[in-house]
Motif scaffolding. Structure first.
Motif, PDB file in Angstrom:
ATOM      1  N   TYR A  28      -3.373 -57.600   0.509  1.00  0.00           N
ATOM      2  CA  TYR A  28      -4.670 -57.597  -0.031  1.00  0.00           C
ATOM      3  C   TYR A  28      -4.687 -57.045  -1.552  1.00  0.00           C
ATOM      4  O   TYR A  28      -5.419 -57.123  -2.101  1.00  0.00           O
ATOM      5  N   SER A  29      -3.941 -55.861  -1.549  1.00  0.00           N
ATOM      6  CA  SER A  29      -3.725 -55.166  -2.908  1.00  0.00           C
ATOM      7  C   SER A  29      -2.229 -54.801  -3.296  1.00  0.00           C
ATOM      8  O   SER A  29      -2.009 -53.529  -3.384  1.00  0.00           O
ATOM      9  N   SER A  30      -1.702 -55.853  -3.358  1.00  0.00           N
ATOM     10  CA  SER A  30      -0.135 -55.366  -3.592  1.00  0.00           C
ATOM     11  C   SER A  30      -0.013 -54.903  -5.215  1.00  0.00           C
ATOM     12  O   SER A  30       0.681 -54.041  -5.245  1.00  0.00           O
ATOM     13  N   LEU A  31      -0.834 -55.226  -6.037  1.00  0.00           N
ATOM     14  CA  LEU A  31      -0.644 -54.505  -7.221  1.00  0.00           C
ATOM     15  C   LEU A  31      -1.059 -53.025  -7.556  1.00  0.00           C
ATOM     16  O   LEU A  31      -0.402 -52.265  -8.378  1.00  0.00           O
ATOM     17  N   GLY A  32      -1.657 -52.653  -6.697  1.00  0.00           N
ATOM     18  CA  GLY A  32      -2.375 -51.374  -6.576  1.00  0.00           C
ATOM     19  C   GLY A  32      -1.093 -50.516  -6.030  1.00  0.00           C
ATOM     20  O   GLY A  32      -0.870 -49.483  -6.148  1.00  0.00           O
ATOM     21  N   TYR A  33      -0.360 -51.123  -4.993  1.00  0.00           N
ATOM     22  CA  TYR A  33       0.623 -50.484  -4.269  1.00  0.00           C
ATOM     23  C   TYR A  33       1.934 -50.191  -5.348  1.00  0.00           C
ATOM     24  O   TYR A  33       2.480 -49.250  -5.385  1.00  0.00           O
ATOM     25  N   LEU A  34       1.985 -51.262  -6.106  1.00  0.00           N
ATOM     26  CA  LEU A  34       3.110 -51.223  -7.085  1.00  0.00           C
ATOM     27  C   LEU A  34       2.817 -50.185  -8.200  1.00  0.00           C
ATOM     28  O   LEU A  34       3.795 -49.492  -8.924  1.00  0.00           O
ATOM     29  N   LYS A  35       1.663 -50.093  -8.420  1.00  0.00           N
ATOM     30  CA  LYS A  35       1.071 -48.918  -9.589  1.00  0.00           C
ATOM     31  C   LYS A  35       1.516 -47.473  -9.112  1.00  0.00           C
ATOM     32  O   LYS A  35       1.983 -46.522  -9.667  1.00  0.00           O
ATOM     33  N   LYS A  36       1.360 -47.210  -7.554  1.00  0.00           N
ATOM     34  CA  LYS A  36       1.654 -45.967  -6.912  1.00  0.00           C
ATOM     35  C   LYS A  36       3.037 -45.596  -6.575  1.00  0.00           C
ATOM     36  O   LYS A  36       3.774 -44.608  -6.554  1.00  0.00           O
ATOM     37  N   ALA A  37       3.726 -46.519  -5.789  1.00  0.00           N
ATOM     38  CA  ALA A  37       4.614 -46.291  -5.004  1.00  0.00           C
ATOM     39  C   ALA A  37       5.907 -46.636  -5.747  1.00  0.00           C
ATOM     40  O   ALA A  37       6.018 -47.494  -6.469  1.00  0.00           O
ATOM     41  N   PRO A  38       6.991 -45.842  -5.735  1.00  0.00           N
ATOM     42  CA  PRO A  38       8.147 -46.060  -6.486  1.00  0.00           C
ATOM     43  C   PRO A  38       9.147 -47.011  -6.027  1.00  0.00           C
ATOM     44  O   PRO A  38      10.235 -46.547  -5.469  1.00  0.00           O
TER      45      PRO A  38
END
Length: 861
Positions: A654-664
């Motif tokens: 649902y929000s992959s871009l948000g994950y990419l922003k936070k997770a290394p």
């Protein structure tokens, strides 16, 4: 005479001194009367100022009386203590006695008209009144005795009068002492009684003020003679307003307890803890206890007792009972109440031979609301859902809440399949309508499982089990659906339980093994690494798909053990590979959220000796559903170990871009659903892949395309700039030995079809074909949506138009693309719907199939 040493002595002394307040006043009146009488008897009316003038001591005596009376009247204001007052009175009596003696001496016989009477009258009256006013105080009577003896000696002509006066004075002293002792004993008893009375009064006030109860008392006629204010508060009046009213008028006579109390009152029997209702507009309940009162002669004086207000207690008990039966959040019946309702419905169904239906309702996507908007919004949502479910159910049955986002509905006597389906659809539609909560627009769904109970043939437990299986099937069918229980569901559930038990023993029995699928660098087509994939070879069922046993392992709690075993096994195998070849291991959300996952990974690396940067942990977006501080902390600790992190199945959440922003993350794996068929001109997957690659390059992340099977897709992926490729074109998942052999090679040659072929139907089908105007019988093989292989006895040239009527599938037209001896390939002019080749099933009456046995039996009767 002494200062009191205790508070009781001080109280007793003050009490006794209170009887001496009029000593000076009485003596003053006596002195004034005697002086006036004596003055009237004087022969000479004019006196000079000399020692023998009787008016001088008389005036001094009157002055002393006035001063003493004034001091006594103001002793409390002057704060004179009791012993000081007694001492002062003793001095006062002594002074007055001396002055009165002076007055008696000054009155000579020759100065009076009747000289013989003046002195004895004056002295006798003074001594008598002094004895009267001081008789209750031994110190004063002793002082009066001494002054009387002095006066008698000074005024008498012989010893007889002084002796008589002394004898009388001693008798008075003895009487005063005896009376004082008796008075003091009575005073002490009274003080004790007063102290006890004050304590009792304090206890009564504390009891009444505490609100735990109140007191009441009636006379012989049954009217109230005492009542506490607490009881009066129930009638919103003051306690004196109730006095004089019949006690029975305050009670409601409609209840049986009220009648029982009336009997006790009329029969003069004691009673205890009788619960009655007050004769009030409000719902007030009392617990009364009372005893009849009789005097020493046995005469009935009335009743006296206590009462307790049970109103709040009964309300609390009612609220506790309500909370025990109803859900505090939604107001719906809770699990226990719904179970009782179901039991009663089944008993009624058994006696009346009418069935009973049960709905189990589970909300879809409710957890996301709690996680994103918070529990207060989730609670408000549940209340609105409850209202909609009650409205949708109407009078057909009872809706209750089991807990969380689970609801239940019991429909007594309802077995009409059409009605049940209509109710289920209405419930799903109503629940799925958008909600507006605190400015948020919330959209959820619902799934419904339905079970119908045969009267006398099922129990509540079996009906709940059947409805639960139906609900599971509804969710498995895609959610937002309803499903009736079928016997096959129980078989599937039993099979699932057996499979779960087998899976628990699979590791120990060596049935699980790890396969390795190569991951290739796009630029040079050399091996970059392998992905470890778990496989299960069941001794009876054969090879079981991971899509079937992995979700089962997650549900039954086996995934941590299986995941740890896969990690350790994969690292042991990777230790035998060249040092530059990586190993990728999937990490489930359950494993990732395990507080000990970092230690598990670290121990496995240490034990196998594999460098940390050779291990690549593939994590799906499911780890972010319970995102919190622990999630970021786990990411940080894994990166500190030096392992690589890859986001698996990218693009399906649902929000992959948000994950990419936070997770290394170090790598993004593009899901195979975007890769397969991406080379097709009608597909837009290539644009999606291009966007993902561009995003990854900007974030300095690698990309890996999964599911590459054809050369067309391979060329497209290479042109789009993906850094790594994984798919059957470079190798299927293989055993460890094959992976070791492949890892030692420098490059890997792709092997696969040029393009993706359409699904084909390999069964032969007969058809009648029209070729160049002639009709003949042909046979079709390898049928796809775009064409087929045709076996035909006639020679056909490429480009020939053919019309065919496939038996059981209908007509289709096409063009011959190639031809050989006895066969040719035909391309259909229109897309052929493959479902036309499916065998025709006899259409069954679903309603009749789901109807219970007794419905038809009732109709026949």
């Amino acid at each position: 005479m002494r200062a009191p040493e205790t508070s009781d002595e001080a109280s007793l002394s003050d009490w006794r001194v209170g009887g001496l307040d009029h000593v000076a006043l009485l003596l003053g009146v006596t002195h004034l009367l005697i002086v006036g009488a004596c003055t009237a008897l004087f022969q000479t009316r004019v006196f000079g100022i000399s020692s023998d003038n009787p008016l001088i001591p008389a005036a001094l005596v009157i002055l002393c009386d006035i001063v003493a009376a004034a001091l006594l009247m103001n002793r409390k204001r002057l704060n004179l203590s009791s012993h000081t007052v007694v001492r002062g009175l003793c001095v006062y009596l002594a002074i007055v006695g001396v002055l009165w003696t002076w007055f008696g001496i000054s009155v000579q016989d020759d100065q009076f008209i009747y000289p013989i009477a003046a002195a004895p009258i004056a002295m006798s009256a003074g001594i008598a009144m002094g004895a009267v006013v001081s008789i209750q105080s031994p110190p004063l009577i002793i002082t009066n005795m001494l002054t009387s003896a002095f006066a008698a000696i000074m005024l008498s002509q012989g010893p007889l009068v002084p002796v008589a006066v002394e004898i009388l004075s001693l008798a008075l002293v003895a009487y005063s002492i005896a009376g004082s002792r008796s008075f003091m004993r009575a005073g002490r008893r009274r003080l004790n009684l007063d102290a006890e009375a004050r304590k009792a009064l304090n206890f009564v006030e504390e009891f009444e003020n505490s609100g735990r109860g109140w007191f009441w008392e009636t006379n012989a006629e049954g009217t109230l003679s005492y009542v506490s204010q607490q009881l009066a508060d129930d009638f919103r009046c003051e306690a004196p307003e109730l006095l004089g009213r019949q006690f029975s008028d305050l009670l409601s006579a409609e209840t049986s307890h009220g009648k029982t109390l009336g009997f006790h009152l009329s029969a003069r029997f004691p009673f205890s803890d009788v619960v009655v209702t007050a004769a009030s507009d409000e719902d007030i309940h009392w617990s009364l206890s009372g005893n009849p009162i009789f005097d020493e002669r046995g005469r009935f004086l009335g009743f006296r007792g206590i009462g307790t207000d049970l109103t709040e207690q009964r309300r609390s008990e009612q609220e506790i009972t309500r909370l025990a039966r109803f859900d505090s959040l939604t107001g719906l019946p809770n699990r226990a109440m719904m179970r009782q309702t179901l039991d009663e419905a089944l008993r009624n169904a058994s006696s009346r031979q009418k069935g009973c239906a049960l709905f189990l309702i589970d909300l879809d996507r409710f957890k996301n609301v709690n996680d994103t908007l918070g529990h207060p919004v989730g609670d408000a949502l549940l209340r609105q859902v409850a209202d909609r479910l009650k409205l949708a159910m109407g009078d057909h049955g009872q809706v209750g809440r089991l807990g969380g986002d689970e609801f239940k509905a019991v429909l007594p006597g309802q077995v009409d399949i059409g009605l049940l389906e209509s109710l289920a659809r209405t419930m799903i539609e109503q629940v799925s309508r958008p909600y507006s909560i605190e400015g948020h627009r919330v959209v959820i769904g619902a799934s419904v499982g339905i079970a119908i109970g045969d009267p006398g043939r099922c129990t509540a437990d079996s009906l709940v089990r059947d409805a639960d299986l139906a609900l599971y099937a509804a969710k498995d069918a895609g959610r937002g659906k309803h499903c009736f229980y079928e016997q096959a569901m129980h078989t599937e559930a039993s099979d699932r339980q057996v499979l779960e038990n087998d899976l628990r023993q699979a590791i120990d029995k060596g049935e699980l093994w790890v396969a390795y699928q190569p991951i290739v660098r796009t630029a040079g087509e050399e091996i970059s690494g392998f992905e470890a994939l778990v496989r299960w070879d069941h001794p009876v069922r054969g090879r079981i798909s991971p899509d079937k046993f992995i979700p089962l392992a997650e549900e039954c709690g086996l995934i941590p053990r299986i995941g740890t075993w896969v990690l350790e096994t994969a690292l042991e195998e990777a230790a035998r590979w060249p040092d530059q070849v990586r190993i990728a291991v999937n990490l489930s959300p359950i494993q990732f959220n395990d507080p000990g996952i970092v230690e598990i990974v670290s121990n496995a690396l240490t034990r196998t000796g594999v460098r940390a940067n050779r291990l690549e942990l593939e994590i799906t977006e499911g780890v972010f559903l319970a995102e919190g501080e622990s999630t970021d902390d786990t990411f940080g600790k894994l990166k500190d170990l030096g392992v690589r992190l890859a986001l698996d199945d990218f693009g399906t959440g649902y929000s992959s871009l948000g994950y990419l922003k936070k997770a290394p993350f170090d790598k993004i794996k593009i899901d195979q659903s975007f890769v397969r068929g991406a080379a097709s001109k009608t597909s837009r997957n290539s644009a999606i892949i291009r966007a993902i690659v561009t995003l990854a390059d900007s974030l300095q992340m690698e990309t890996c395309a999964e599911g590459v099977e054809t050369h067309d897709d391979l060329h497209l992926i290479r042109d789009l700039g993906c850094s790594h490729i994984q798919g059957y074109i470079f190798g299927k998942p293989m055993e460890g030995e094959s992976a070791r052999a492949l890892a030692s090679k420098t490059t890997v040659v792709p092997d696969g079809y040029q393009s993706l072929r359409e699904p084909r139907q390999r069964l032969m089908r007969r058809a009648m074909a029209s070729i160049d105007g002639e009709v003949c019988e042909v046979r079709l093989r390898n049928i796809s949506a775009m064409g087929a292989l045709v076996e035909c006895s006639r020679a056909v040239a490429p480009g020939t138009r053919v019309a065919m009527d496939i038996v059981g599938a209908g007509p289709i037209e096409g063009t011959v693309r190639w031809a050989q001896s006895g066969k040719f390939g035909v391309q259909f002019n229109d897309v052929f719907v493959m479902s036309r080749l499916a065998p025709k099933k006899e259409k069954l009456n679903d309603v009749q199939m789901l109807q219970p046995w007794y419905v038809g039996q009732k109709a026949a009767s």
